[in-house]
Scaffold this motif. Structure first.
Motif, mmCIF file in Angstrom:
data_model
loop_
_atom_site.group_PDB
_atom_site.id
_atom_site.type_symbol
_atom_site.label_atom_id
_atom_site.label_comp_id
_atom_site.label_asym_id
_atom_site.label_seq_id
_atom_site.Cartn_x
_atom_site.Cartn_y
_atom_site.Cartn_z
ATOM 1 N N LYS A 1 84.974 149.269 77.219
ATOM 2 C CA LYS A 1 84.522 150.472 76.515
ATOM 3 C C LYS A 1 83.734 150.151 75.247
ATOM 4 O O LYS A 1 82.835 150.890 74.873
ATOM 5 C CB LYS A 1 85.719 151.351 76.159
ATOM 6 C CG LYS A 1 86.416 151.951 77.369
ATOM 7 C CD LYS A 1 87.589 152.811 76.930
ATOM 8 C CE LYS A 1 88.187 153.555 78.093
ATOM 9 N NZ LYS A 1 89.351 154.372 77.678
ATOM 10 N N LEU B 1 77.817 147.668 80.142
ATOM 11 C CA LEU B 1 78.083 146.468 79.358
ATOM 12 C C LEU B 1 77.075 145.390 79.756
ATOM 13 O O LEU B 1 76.814 145.206 80.950
ATOM 14 C CB LEU B 1 79.496 146.010 79.734
ATOM 15 C CG LEU B 1 80.253 144.963 78.999
ATOM 16 C CD1 LEU B 1 80.593 145.473 77.596
ATOM 17 C CD2 LEU B 1 81.549 144.651 79.760
ATOM 18 N N THR C 1 76.769 147.054 74.486
ATOM 19 C CA THR C 1 77.124 148.179 75.343
ATOM 20 C C THR C 1 75.964 149.177 75.333
ATOM 21 O O THR C 1 75.130 149.155 74.429
ATOM 22 C CB THR C 1 78.401 148.889 74.862
ATOM 23 O OG1 THR C 1 78.219 149.320 73.517
ATOM 24 C CG2 THR C 1 79.615 147.980 74.961
ATOM 25 N N TYR D 1 80.872 153.480 81.722
ATOM 26 C CA TYR D 1 80.558 152.575 80.619
ATOM 27 C C TYR D 1 79.595 151.508 81.127
ATOM 28 O O TYR D 1 79.680 151.109 82.294
ATOM 29 C CB TYR D 1 81.824 151.886 80.092
ATOM 30 C CG TYR D 1 82.847 152.884 79.608
ATOM 31 C CD1 TYR D 1 82.831 153.351 78.304
ATOM 32 C CD2 TYR D 1 83.805 153.390 80.487
ATOM 33 C CE1 TYR D 1 83.754 154.297 77.877
ATOM 34 C CE2 TYR D 1 84.726 154.338 80.062
ATOM 35 C CZ TYR D 1 84.694 154.789 78.763
ATOM 36 O OH TYR D 1 85.591 155.722 78.354
ATOM 37 N N GLY E 1 82.815 146.618 74.300
ATOM 38 C CA GLY E 1 82.128 145.330 74.361
ATOM 39 C C GLY E 1 82.774 144.285 73.475
ATOM 40 O O GLY E 1 82.302 143.146 73.416
#
Ligand code: FES
Length: 124
Positions: free
Chosen positions: A88, A39, A102, A37, A90
């Motif tokens: 996952k 961010l 994200t 992921y 944001g």
């Protein structure tokens, strides 16, 4: 959307994060239980480097003295005022309308002359 190389997948094992800069944007790339992921490393509250905060769990409680940890390793706590965000999505844990950006992440084979290695890419 352009993809940017983060590095070898082996260098970003589960539970780790890597902070990169792409086009002047600081981005935290996380491996959570084998999934990646990305961010924006910018807290929407007052602009702290969000991804430099602790990676933690979501704590729930049914009453005094009773608590449990959920979503271990999926929450980042801002280092300035401790607001917590779901890595996952944001989204802020207590107010999902508040969020940070994200980005999509992919893992692809990368031909290194003889060997093939998995590399992690962020798509911006
Ligand atoms: S700057 Fe992140 S919680 Fe305040």
């Amino acid at each position: 959307m352009t993809k940017h190389l983060v590095g070898k997948a082996d260098d970003l094992p589960p539970g780790s994060k890597h902070i990169i800069t792409i086009g002047g944007r600081s981005i935290g790339v996380y491996n959570i239980h084998g999934a990646y992921y990305a961010l924006r490393n910018l807290c929407p509250h007052q602009g702290a480097a969000l991804c430099s905060g602790h990676t933690t769990a979501f704590v729930t409680s049914s009453g005094p003295g009773d608590f449990s940890y959920e979503c271990e390793g999926e929450i980042v706590r801002c280092p300035w005022h401790q607001w917590e965000f779901d890595i996952k999505t944001g989204q802020m844990v207590v107010d999902p309308k508040m969020r940070t950006m994200t980005y999509d992440v992919s893992v692809e084979k990368y031909d290194v002359s003889v060997d093939e290695e998995d590399r992690v890419f962020v798509h911006i």
